[in-house]
Design an enzyme around this catalytic site. Structure first.
Site: not given
Ligand code: ATR
Length: 276
Positions: A66, A70, A91, A106, A131-132
């Site tokens: 984790t 990862k 993972n 996942d 999200g990305a």
């Molecule tokens: P995880 O591994 O859980 O996917 P991460 O890699 O930090 O976590 O990804 C978080 C995603 O949530 C990202 O795509 C982020 O958008 P950005 O790529 O533009 O940073 C998105 N995210 C987090 N908080 C956000 C917010 N307040 N508004 C819009 N997108 C958000």
């Protein structure tokens, strides 16, 4: 039961103190009378390599990995599955006669949970992913290998979404949009998947989608499980949409890891009960 034959599975991460994985896996090992034990190991970033050498030296049978290891752990493994390589993160590790093989459960965990818990047939469906980041990569890659019609990635950072699109469009028609554009697309999509942290504890009054844009033809899926029902999910229920909540992905990624270590399929319902 612990004896000289007991096989050891570990979780490595930092921090790991609050992880539910040990409880979930140990309950299943006991339930199925399998001679395995699962322990959590708090491993600092600068000790990851030694930790992996230790896994081999001590003949530990498998690992979960984790945050924050990862991605970096991939450097120290003997083999990495195609899926984990495409997702860019591992993972789950299986120790096969001293050879460490890395997987990512996942994405498959998410898709199995979605299908088994909602009964939906995802063939031909149009799906928006919000999200990305890491979770979006795992989920969208596995979805892109199914017979879905189209993936639409909505993200704040469009560059990051385009990098993901580059991988996905080899498998499925993929589009990238901004949050502002969601309103023009949402009517015609079947499934919306939130992989962002919007709505996660403590900001539980936030949602990534305006309630009015959700309708009864939608399936709304949120991978957040703290809280178990996010504002997005509550809004979706009120709008008459079908919903899929976040604990499922956590349970099923564990189901698939368990299968890889033991060759036995655990009951997801019992696993869910053990974490609730
Ligand atoms: P995880 O591994 O859980 O996917 P991460 O890699 O930090 O976590 O990804 C978080 C995603 O949530 C990202 O795509 C982020 O958008 P950005 O790529 O533009 O940073 C998105 N995210 C987090 N908080 C956000 C917010 N307040 N508004 C819009 N997108 C958000």
């Amino acid at each position: 039961m612990i004896n000289n034959e007991t096989k050891l599975i570990g979780l490595i991460g930092h921090p790991v103190a609050h992880s539910k994985s040990p409880q979930m896996h140990n309950t299943m090992f006991d339930n199925l009378d399998l001679n395995y034990k699962y322990f959590a190991f708090d491993v600092q970033q600068n000790q990851l390599e030694q930790a992996i050498e230790g896994v081999k030296a001590l003949n530990i049978s498998g690992l979960n990995v984790t945050i924050p290891h990862k991605v970096n752990v991939m450097t120290y493994l003997d083999e990495i599955s195609d899926e984990a390589r495409a997702i860019g993160a591992v993972n789950t590790i299986v120790n096969l006669d001293g050879k460490l093989i890395g997987y990512n459960t996942d994405g498959q965990g998410y898709v199995r949970s979605l299908i088994e818990e909602t009964g939906i047939n995802i063939e031909g469906k149009k799906i928006i992913i919000l999200g990305a980041g890491g979770a979006a990569r795992a989920i969208s890659y596995t979805l892109s290998k199914q017979l879905i019609a189209e993936l639409i990635i909505a993200n704040r950072n469009l560059e990051k979404a385009k990098q993901l699109q580059h991988i996905l469009e080899q498998n499925v028609s993929t589009n990238v949009i901004s949050y502002d554009e969601i309103k023009s697309y949402i009517e015609e999509v079947d499934i919306v998947v939130n992989t962002t942290s919007i709505g996660m504890h403590p900001r539980i009054d936030q949602s990534p989608i305006n309630k009015e844009r959700i309708n009864s033809n939608h399936l709304i899926s949120d991978i957040i499980y703290n809280p178990l029902e996010t504002k997005l999910i509550k809004d979706a229920i009120q709008q008459g949409a079908q919903v899929h909540t976040g604990l499922g992905m956590f349970i099923y990624q564990a189901v698939i890891a368990f299968e890889k270590w033991t060759g036995v399929s655990p009951n997801p319902k019992v696993m869910r009960q053990s974490v609730l």
